[in-house]
Structure formats: structure tokens, C-alpha cells
Enzyme design. Structure first.
Site, PDB file in Angstrom:
ATOM      1  N   ILE A  99      -0.975   1.579   9.222  1.00  0.00           N
ATOM      2  CA  ILE A  99       0.162   0.873   8.651  1.00  0.00           C
ATOM      3  C   ILE A  99       0.059   0.879   7.132  1.00  0.00           C
ATOM      4  CG2 ILE A  99       1.388  -1.341   8.568  1.00  0.00           C
ATOM      5  CD1 ILE A  99      -0.168  -2.028  11.236  1.00  0.00           C
ATOM      6  N   CYS A 100       1.105   1.338   6.482  1.00  0.00           N
ATOM      7  CA  CYS A 100       1.159   1.325   5.021  1.00  0.00           C
ATOM      8  C   CYS A 100       1.864   0.032   4.606  1.00  0.00           C
ATOM      9  CB  CYS A 100       1.915   2.560   4.515  1.00  0.00           C
ATOM     10  SG  CYS A 100       2.006   2.659   2.716  1.00  0.00           S
ATOM     11  N   LEU A 101       1.069  -1.000   4.350  1.00  0.00           N
ATOM     12  CA  LEU A 101       1.577  -2.314   3.964  1.00  0.00           C
ATOM     13  C   LEU A 101       0.589  -2.908   2.960  1.00  0.00           C
ATOM     14  CD1 LEU A 101       3.690  -4.578   4.451  1.00  0.00           C
ATOM     15  CD2 LEU A 101       2.206  -5.413   6.294  1.00  0.00           C
TER      16      LEU A 101
END
Length: 162
Positions: A99-101
Site C-alpha cells: 500500500i502506497c500511503l
């Protein structure tokens, strides 16, 4: 997403991390965040959480699983959070579950909790206008073979629209 760095081997939780996680788990059991269910296990260092797509979104009626792995020095260090297979189709979620967060990496704060991370992930899912993979999904996933952690990635946070 750009390059990678080395990751420390997984160590047992510190006393502070154990205390904090036991407190968070107790609070979760009394007041879980809406749309999430913790799967009870005897492993405090790894949580598996069911995520229900929010009503009125592209993910309505769908259920996914998050795996949260806590490092030795949690909450001073962010947990590793990934979606288990199959990961939802989203512009910031790779097919391997990474997840790119920003709050999972550069913007992590010890004041954050598993509940606040879950709410942020559900908000990210809910705001998506389309079910699609990140443009660099295939290249990224190919480079993550052999179990590379998403925490080894230098993420580039440039899109706040989804």
C-alpha cells in the site's frame, strides 16, 4: 516508488510495544472501527483484519484482509501493513498487497493506532473513482520478489486525489 534499502530482521516486541498493543487490542474489542473485524489469534505481533468496503463506494459488499506486522519498537516505528491476496484494485494498492500511503512510512506518528491506520486505509479506498492498479504495478511487483517488505521501498507520495 523508487529504490530500496535494507530492513532489520524481525525481533520480539519490546515491553513498551507489548503494553501498547494490548491496550489497543482491548480498546478495539470494546469499540472497533466501523467496517473492520480483528481475527483473534495468539500472535500479538501479527494482526489479520477483515475490511468491509464502505457503503456507496466502488468497494461496497466486498471484503478484504489486512495483515499488520508490528516491529520491535512499535509505536515509535510504523507497523508493516499489507493487503493479503487478493488485494483490492486501487491506484495506490499493488497486486502484491503493498500500500502506497504516507502514514505507513514517512508520515507515521507514534500517536497513530491500528484503528486510525484502518480508518485511513478505508478512506483511501472509499475516495477512489476507479478500480485500477498503479501504473507501475508490474515493474514494482516484479522487483519485490523474494518477500521484500514495502518498508524497504522509497515511496514517492505525489497523488492526494485518491
Amino acid at each position: 516508488m523508487t529504490s530500496s534499502s535494507s530492513s532489520p530482521s524481525r525481533k520480539a516486541l519490546s515491553k513498551i510495544a507489548c503494553s501498547r498493543l494490548q491496550k489497543e487490542l482491548s480498546e478495539w474489542q470494546v469499540n472497533p472501527p466501523a467496517g473492520f473485524k480483528h481475527r483473534v489469534t495468539d500472535n500479538l505481533q501479527r494482526w489479520v483484519i477483515d475490511v468491509a468496503g464502505a457503503p456507496g463506494t466502488l468497494y461496497t459488499g466486498e471484503t478484504y484482509q489486512l495483515q499488520v506486522d508490528f516491529p520491535e519498537h512499535y509505536p515509535m516505528e510504523a507497523p508493516q501493513v499489507i493487503f493479503l491476496h487478493p488485494a483490492p484494485m486501487h491506484p495506490h494498492i499493488y497486486s502484491n498487497g503493498h500500500i502506497c500511503l504516507d502514514i505507513l512510512y514517512d508520515s507515521w506518528s507514534p500517536a497513530m493506532t491500528v484503528s486510525s491506520v484502518c480508518i485511513s486505509i478505508l478512506s483511501m479506498l472509499s475516495s477512489s473513482p476507479a478500480k485500477q492498479r498503479p501504473a507501475d504495478n508490474d515493474r514494482y511487483v516484479r522487483n519485490c520478489r523474494n518477500g521484500r517488505s514495502p518498508k524497504e521501498t522509497r515511496w514517492w507520495f505525489h497523488d492526494d486525489t485518491v
